[in-house]
Design an enzyme around this catalytic site. Structure first.
Site, PDB file in Angstrom:
ATOM      1  N   SER A 195      -3.200   7.572   7.577  1.00  0.00           N
ATOM      2  CA  SER A 195      -3.935   8.309   6.548  1.00  0.00           C
ATOM      3  C   SER A 195      -4.432   9.620   7.139  1.00  0.00           C
ATOM      4  O   SER A 195      -5.306   9.615   7.998  1.00  0.00           O
ATOM      5  CB  SER A 195      -5.116   7.478   6.055  1.00  0.00           C
ATOM      6  N   LEU A 196      -3.863  10.726   6.674  1.00  0.00           N
ATOM      7  CA  LEU A 196      -4.243  12.030   7.249  1.00  0.00           C
ATOM      8  C   LEU A 196      -5.412  12.647   6.489  1.00  0.00           C
ATOM      9  O   LEU A 196      -6.453  12.928   7.060  1.00  0.00           O
ATOM     10  CB  LEU A 196      -3.046  12.974   7.215  1.00  0.00           C
ATOM     11  N   CYS A 229     -15.099   7.121   5.322  1.00  0.00           N
ATOM     12  CA  CYS A 229     -14.342   8.149   4.602  1.00  0.00           C
ATOM     13  C   CYS A 229     -15.084   8.442   3.295  1.00  0.00           C
ATOM     14  O   CYS A 229     -15.401   7.522   2.540  1.00  0.00           O
ATOM     15  CB  CYS A 229     -12.927   7.668   4.324  1.00  0.00           C
ATOM     16  N   CYS A 246      -5.881   2.512  -4.688  1.00  0.00           N
ATOM     17  CA  CYS A 246      -6.290   2.904  -3.327  1.00  0.00           C
ATOM     18  C   CYS A 246      -7.709   3.430  -3.335  1.00  0.00           C
ATOM     19  O   CYS A 246      -8.043   4.305  -4.131  1.00  0.00           O
ATOM     20  CB  CYS A 246      -5.431   4.056  -2.804  1.00  0.00           C
ATOM     21  N   ASN A 287      -8.169   8.527  -6.555  1.00  0.00           N
ATOM     22  CA  ASN A 287      -8.578   7.593  -7.608  1.00  0.00           C
ATOM     23  C   ASN A 287     -10.080   7.694  -7.739  1.00  0.00           C
ATOM     24  O   ASN A 287     -10.800   7.330  -6.816  1.00  0.00           O
ATOM     25  CB  ASN A 287      -8.158   6.170  -7.242  1.00  0.00           C
ATOM     26  N   CYS A 315     -15.739  -2.186   5.078  1.00  0.00           N
ATOM     27  CA  CYS A 315     -15.052  -1.322   6.051  1.00  0.00           C
ATOM     28  C   CYS A 315     -16.095  -0.528   6.834  1.00  0.00           C
ATOM     29  O   CYS A 315     -17.057  -0.033   6.255  1.00  0.00           O
ATOM     30  CB  CYS A 315     -14.115  -0.357   5.325  1.00  0.00           C
ATOM     31  N   GLU A 367     -10.617  -8.664  -1.333  1.00  0.00           N
ATOM     32  CA  GLU A 367      -9.828  -8.244  -2.492  1.00  0.00           C
ATOM     33  C   GLU A 367      -8.357  -8.065  -2.136  1.00  0.00           C
ATOM     34  O   GLU A 367      -8.020  -7.560  -1.061  1.00  0.00           O
ATOM     35  CB  GLU A 367     -10.382  -6.942  -3.065  1.00  0.00           C
ATOM     36  N   CYS A 427      -0.908  -5.890  -1.861  1.00  0.00           N
ATOM     37  CA  CYS A 427      -1.774  -5.093  -0.982  1.00  0.00           C
ATOM     38  C   CYS A 427      -2.928  -5.992  -0.533  1.00  0.00           C
ATOM     39  O   CYS A 427      -3.697  -6.475  -1.350  1.00  0.00           O
ATOM     40  CB  CYS A 427      -2.293  -3.879  -1.753  1.00  0.00           C
ATOM     41  N   CYS A 464     -13.639   7.257  -0.272  1.00  0.00           N
ATOM     42  CA  CYS A 464     -13.248   5.858  -0.485  1.00  0.00           C
ATOM     43  C   CYS A 464     -14.441   4.998  -0.867  1.00  0.00           C
ATOM     44  O   CYS A 464     -15.471   5.001  -0.198  1.00  0.00           O
ATOM     45  CB  CYS A 464     -12.600   5.311   0.779  1.00  0.00           C
ATOM     46  N   GLY A 521     -10.863  -2.284   4.441  1.00  0.00           N
ATOM     47  CA  GLY A 521     -10.934  -2.435   5.890  1.00  0.00           C
ATOM     48  C   GLY A 521      -9.988  -1.548   6.655  1.00  0.00           C
ATOM     49  O   GLY A 521      -9.100  -0.910   6.083  1.00  0.00           O
ATOM     50  N   GLU A 522     -10.213  -1.483   7.960  1.00  0.00           N
ATOM     51  CA  GLU A 522      -9.339  -0.731   8.857  1.00  0.00           C
ATOM     52  C   GLU A 522      -8.560  -1.760   9.681  1.00  0.00           C
ATOM     53  O   GLU A 522      -9.114  -2.381  10.596  1.00  0.00           O
ATOM     54  CB  GLU A 522     -10.190   0.193   9.750  1.00  0.00           C
ATOM     55  N   SER A 552      -1.585   0.380   7.367  1.00  0.00           N
ATOM     56  CA  SER A 552      -2.069   1.754   7.308  1.00  0.00           C
ATOM     57  C   SER A 552      -3.321   1.886   8.162  1.00  0.00           C
ATOM     58  O   SER A 552      -4.199   1.026   8.126  1.00  0.00           O
ATOM     59  CB  SER A 552      -2.389   2.091   5.846  1.00  0.00           C
TER      60      SER A 552
HETATM   61  N1  SAH Z   1      -8.358   1.997   6.606  1.00  0.00           N
HETATM   62  C1  SAH Z   1      -6.924   2.088   6.462  1.00  0.00           C
HETATM   63  C2  SAH Z   1      -6.406   1.202   5.363  1.00  0.00           C
HETATM   64  C3  SAH Z   1      -6.831   1.591   3.954  1.00  0.00           C
HETATM   65  S1  SAH Z   1      -5.457   2.301   3.210  1.00  0.00           S
HETATM   66  C4  SAH Z   1      -6.533   3.535   6.253  1.00  0.00           C
HETATM   67  O1  SAH Z   1      -7.405   4.374   6.091  1.00  0.00           O
HETATM   68  O2  SAH Z   1      -5.350   3.855   6.319  1.00  0.00           O
HETATM   69  C5  SAH Z   1      -6.109   3.071   1.865  1.00  0.00           C
HETATM   70  C6  SAH Z   1      -5.370   4.377   1.595  1.00  0.00           C
HETATM   71  O3  SAH Z   1      -5.926   4.913   0.406  1.00  0.00           O
HETATM   72  C7  SAH Z   1      -5.599   5.412   2.678  1.00  0.00           C
HETATM   73  O4  SAH Z   1      -4.449   6.187   2.845  1.00  0.00           O
HETATM   74  C8  SAH Z   1      -6.733   6.251   2.098  1.00  0.00           C
HETATM   75  O5  SAH Z   1      -6.707   7.548   2.613  1.00  0.00           O
HETATM   76  C9  SAH Z   1      -6.434   6.203   0.635  1.00  0.00           C
HETATM   77  N2  SAH Z   1      -7.628   6.333  -0.200  1.00  0.00           N
HETATM   78  C10 SAH Z   1      -8.871   5.965   0.075  1.00  0.00           C
HETATM   79  N3  SAH Z   1      -9.685   6.212  -0.964  1.00  0.00           N
HETATM   80  C11 SAH Z   1      -8.917   6.743  -1.922  1.00  0.00           C
HETATM   81  C12 SAH Z   1      -9.159   7.166  -3.252  1.00  0.00           C
HETATM   82  N4  SAH Z   1     -10.368   7.073  -3.802  1.00  0.00           N
HETATM   83  N5  SAH Z   1      -8.131   7.630  -3.957  1.00  0.00           N
HETATM   84  C13 SAH Z   1      -6.883   7.681  -3.430  1.00  0.00           C
HETATM   85  N6  SAH Z   1      -6.587   7.274  -2.190  1.00  0.00           N
HETATM   86  C14 SAH Z   1      -7.596   6.819  -1.445  1.00  0.00           C
END
Ligand code: SAH
Length: 356
Positions: A218-219, A114, A341, A298, A110, A90, A103, A117, A163-164, A195
């Site tokens: 991503s913290l 998390c 996201c 989201n 992935c 995607e 993006c 996500c 993905g990461e 990211s």
């Molecule tokens: N795996 C990598 C790349 C994905 S980036 C990473 O974690 O950074 C996707 C971003 O969206 C990350 O900052 C993640 O924390 C955030 N994210 C994931 N799920 C989300 C959601 N449901 N709503 C808002 N942000 C989300």
């Protein structure tokens, strides 16, 4: 079959020479793929027909096929594509006032788990090749501006799709190098942000790479206890280690390079005043100056979270700022078409979605 979309100009010249053709044909094909953004040999009518025929036998100009395309109320577009082995990929095109953003995904599915996500629910299907990463950009650019047409104000790329990226580091870096070629897409690393959820060894490696993309971390939580729960990768590389690597990275920043933290805001989970103070103290304790992007969650049906209300996000932001942390609130884009996201999970249901 070699996917020529994933070869650098030098590799493409070598490939062509191995097939007994002169080097300039390699340069010509590189330009056709990466500059004119053509996706089949048949469109390269300036190549001799016999050569096109021979190319068909050993190589391909593209591998991804577009399955569907969804258009959001806010203009965001989501492309659902399939790899040659039938896995979902995607990509999201986000029109913006100054410069549009694409993006892209680094993996199909992935492996990280998390809890907030939706992509996590797919598990890892496989990592994408450099060609599959580049093709996503070509598809989005051609759709948005026309085949081979230059984006009027350039485009930003973010590796924040499925993905990461740092678990597919080599392909990611190779793709960004190919895309930077002035005779190709010419999207320089400075326009690219990747990211990571915190793959510490690769953060350290990125710090040593010249011409590297910008970095986002991503913290998602201000303490190990909470982060272990929301982002299990934290058990492998806990906050102290992660932020230590971030500090090392920050020290290598050159003027104009960007480094940011992302913090997803989950209603009643990680958005209290106390957690804002913990987050600010954590960053200050590690002497980190990078800005923080707050991303309201989201929502997606099976996920047990809701976005923090706007007033909560503002309060959280003002606490961070009162402690000297620069903070921005990200506006969600493309929520209505599962393009925001954390919503990329190859959703194909069309109820309420405007497919085109
Ligand atoms: N795996 C990598 C790349 C994905 S980036 C990473 O974690 O950074 C996707 C971003 O969206 C990350 O900052 C993640 O924390 C955030 N994210 C994931 N799920 C989300 C959601 N449901 N709503 C808002 N942000 C989300």
């Amino acid at each position: 079959m070699t996917n020529l979309a994933g070869l650098s100009q030098a590799e493409l010249i070598a490939f062509i020479e191995e097939h007994g053709e002169p080097a300039y044909r390699g340069r010509q094909i590189f330009g056709a793929l990466q500059h004119r953004r053509l996706r089949s040999f048949d469109e390269m009518t300036d190549l001799p027909k016999a050569l096109r025929g021979r190319l068909h036998e050993t190589a391909t100009a593209s591998t991804l096929t577009i399955e569907s395309r969804y258009l959001s109320e806010d203009g965001t577009r989501r492309f659902l594509m399939k790899t040659h082995d039938n896995l979902p990929v995607e990509t999201v095109f986000i029109p913006e006032e100054h410069r549009d953003t694409i993006c892209f995904s680094s993996q199909s599915g992935c492996p990280l788990q998390c809890t907030f996500c939706l992509t996590a629910q797919l598990g890892l299907l496989r990592s994408l090749t450099p060609g599959e990463i580049i093709e996503q950009i070509i598809i989005a650019l051609n759709d948005a501006y026309g085949v081979g047409e230059k984006p009027p104000r350039g485009a930003n790329l973010v590796g924040m799709g499925a993905g990461e990226p740092f678990l597919n580091f080599e392909s990611l870096i190779k793709a960004t190098r190919i895309m930077a070629d002035p005779q190709g897409l010419f999207i320089v690393p400075h326009r690219v942000t990747v990211s990571t959820a915190g793959v510490v060894p690769r953060i350290r490696e990125l710090a040593t790479i010249p011409d590297r993309p910008n970095l986002a971390i991503s913290l998602g939580a201000p303490t190990n206890e909470m982060r272990d729960e929301l982002m299990p990768i934290n058990k492998k590389w806990p906050l102290e280690e992660l932020l230590g690597a971030c500090k090392e990275f920050e020290e290598t920043l050159k003027p104009g390079e960007r480094f940011t933290f992302e913090y997803v805001m989950l209603d009643g989970v990680n958005d209290s005043n106390e957690q804002a103070r913990q987050l600010a103290n954590l960053l200050n304790r590690h002497d980190l100056h990078a800005k923080v992007n707050l991303i309201p969650h989201n929502p997606a049906a099976p996920l047990p979270y809701q976005p923090s209300p706007a007033t909560r996000v503002e309060m959280f932001k003002s606490i961070l700022e009162s402690k000297g942390v620069r903070t921005f609130v990200r506006r969600p884009r493309g929520r209505d078409i599962f393009a925001a996201c954390g919503q990329l999970a190859a959703v194909t249901q069309t109820a309420g979605l405007r497919a085109s």
